[in-house]
Design a protein around this motif. Sequence first.
Motif, PDB file in Angstrom:
ATOM      1  N   UNK A 133      -9.253 -23.759  52.878  1.00  0.00           N
ATOM      2  CA  UNK A 133      -9.196 -23.379  51.471  1.00  0.00           C
ATOM      3  C   UNK A 133      -7.772 -23.503  50.909  1.00  0.00           C
ATOM      4  N   UNK A 151      -4.894 -22.394  51.683  1.00  0.00           N
ATOM      5  CA  UNK A 151      -3.881 -21.340  51.645  1.00  0.00           C
ATOM      6  C   UNK A 151      -2.618 -21.865  52.301  1.00  0.00           C
ATOM      7  N   UNK A 172      -6.488 -25.595  38.687  1.00  0.00           N
ATOM      8  CA  UNK A 172      -7.703 -24.973  38.141  1.00  0.00           C
ATOM      9  C   UNK A 172      -8.921 -25.278  39.030  1.00  0.00           C
ATOM     10  N   UNK A 191      -8.797 -23.167  42.113  1.00  0.00           N
ATOM     11  CA  UNK A 191      -9.260 -21.800  41.853  1.00  0.00           C
ATOM     12  C   UNK A 191     -10.781 -21.752  41.831  1.00  0.00           C
ATOM     13  N   UNK A 249     -12.170 -22.010  45.329  1.00  0.00           N
ATOM     14  CA  UNK A 249     -12.053 -20.764  46.089  1.00  0.00           C
ATOM     15  C   UNK A 249     -13.012 -19.701  45.563  1.00  0.00           C
ATOM     16  N   UNK A 250     -13.294 -19.755  44.264  1.00  0.00           N
ATOM     17  CA  UNK A 250     -14.177 -18.740  43.691  1.00  0.00           C
ATOM     18  C   UNK A 250     -15.634 -18.962  44.066  1.00  0.00           C
ATOM     19  N   UNK A 280     -15.439 -18.600  50.709  1.00  0.00           N
ATOM     20  CA  UNK A 280     -14.832 -17.274  50.640  1.00  0.00           C
ATOM     21  C   UNK A 280     -14.404 -16.871  52.042  1.00  0.00           C
ATOM     22  N   UNK A 281     -13.545 -15.878  52.109  1.00  0.00           N
ATOM     23  CA  UNK A 281     -12.874 -15.611  53.379  1.00  0.00           C
ATOM     24  C   UNK A 281     -12.953 -14.135  53.774  1.00  0.00           C
TER      25      UNK A 281
END
Lengths: 290, 391
Positions: free
Chosen positions: B78, B80, B101, B104, B107-108, B112-113
């Motif tokens: 993702x 990071x 954007x 984001x 990730x939304x 998910x983590x």
Amino acid sequence: MAENFPELTDTRALRSAVDNGFNWVVSNYGEALEVAFLPMLRILSGMEQFLQWLPWYIVLIGLCALTYLATRNWKPAVSVAFMMFLVGLTGIWDAAMATIALMLVATLLAVLLGIPIGVTMSRSDRMQSIALPVLDIMQTMPIFVYLIPFVMLFGPGKIPALLATIVFAIPPVIRLTNLGIRQVDADVIEAVTSFGATPRQRLFTAQMPLAMPTIMAGINQTTMMALSMVVIASMIGAGGLGYQVLQGIQRLEVSRGLFAGLGIVFLAIIFDRIAQAYGRRMQQHPHVES
Amino acid sequence: MSDDSIKIRVENVCKIFGPRAQAVLEQVRAGMSKNEILDKTGHVIGIRDVSLEIRSGETFVIMGLSGSGKSTLIRHINRLIEPTAGRILVDDTDVLEMAAEELHEFRRHKASMVFQRFALLPHKTVLGNVIYGLIIGGKDKDKARELGMKQIELAGLSGFEDHYPAQLSGGMQQRVGLARALATDAEILLMDEAFSALDPLIRNEMQNQLKELQSRLHKTIVFITHDLDEALRLGDRIAILKDGELRQVGSGPDILFSPTDDYVRSFVQDVNRAKVVTIGSIAEPVVCLSEAEASTERCYNLLQERLAVVVMSKGKVKTVINRELAAKPDRIGSVSQGQAYPQATCIKQDMTLEEGFALLAESGGLAIVTDDQSTPIGIVTHRAVLNALAR
């Protein structure tokens, strides 16, 4: 016999360059600056007049209520009432109101400016490495040194007093905002990022709320420093309790100086109690719902 | 397996930590070891040329000891952490080419983590934490609340929605972490040592819950762990990482029974096989006869070659005749009639040996292995169990 430091350059030239440069700024921009800061003066005067217009018992009850709300304890509230009563009794009520107005407006402006600066500082190490020495200088430079340029720019009065107070009082709120945000658990910030938070969302949903106890400690220190500036600021026309102290010195009236001095101590105790109790409550309940 | 079932593709990813990572990359590619690089350049190799394909709907476990780069690797998915070189494709979209954007949004909604140390927001309630991803994603507050309450109920946290994380035990906090990750309904679940900080009992419970959840939701799960038992229990496939390098990728039994190198071999040496080997995998074939068919003579003949004969009655197991009895042909008849021999023990084939030990102990040397419909598919003897454990 001690040897004197050799005169390597003619410092007169350097000094006159600094002085002339500043004089040039004063003569060309002095008026424009004065106009620019007029709204600030209006806020300050408005605040002062409002506090002096309020009946004394309203102010007293208001401060007691604030203390009670912050501490949830009636004892400090009673001692606040007692101290404010003494302030009124010694005939320095109006001066105290002027001092509170200057302190509140200076603190408010310092917080409004300081938090964004602190946030910017927390976002880049470069900014931090530039800002920290500047803040150190601001805090160690004798206060009188800033008074000179402010007085030259604006003439003696409330604006230079307010600006000097802000400059003197702003470092703690900047420092502690920066520190508070940097101390937020990196795991939490990573988690928030992993859920797709933008830098702005990260700031408002995680960093600011979690840094709040530290930021509150900074605001408390800023309030105290603003209050400690009132005596000195009175020398350039801030009025208030500091002016009473100054008059006491000039006229060698011990009583005037003593009463005004005690008044300043009382205000410091009252605002410190309120701000500290508020900060402590925030730390006890780390869940400040945003 | 066809190409479109690959959900996440990690291609030749390298990650070097340090100020001049790109320059050091050449030396890493030239084959310098981790220690050499550290001594000569002060740079640390996080990931070294790792390529992986993670299939849609599988639980993919990345395993390694601390410092092996597993947590670094999962954070690439993702983004990071950004790699020094290589590509990461999720549904054939390059994660590294996404604009802010787009990232984001990814990730939304997509991945998910769940974190080792929970990483909950201490100033928000359980509900506030669970719906955090939804609110950040711009979901309407009432709708988010409704979805959040559903997740809280599924996670068994009902009644705790207004508590703060500090008021919960570790296990409950991680349930909140899991519920938070599930609330966004992302297809990919990244779990970074999600259960490592929990005590063994709770960990076990959470593992079961995850398995149950996965059988319902069929998410693509990437699970990081340093615990081989956990990896074998949860993983459809397991990747073993050492010093940032991939050593082996395969199913649990693959890794257990055919390790590719000494490192993997030493790694799996101490594993508790009883927890991994299923009863079904060591079952020996068996002949099933109906009561009418199970004549003394027929049983006797069959037992010359086989270990046992199962006697069925109306589709159900009635008894089992073993070799011990073959030596006493006169008794086979009475047994097949169900008079003398006790009811046989049945064990489901997908039980692990460990789960089956108690039943095996009761069985008197021999148990019947059945499938989900309770149809016998073989038998298992104590001897076979010991053999499997000794391998």
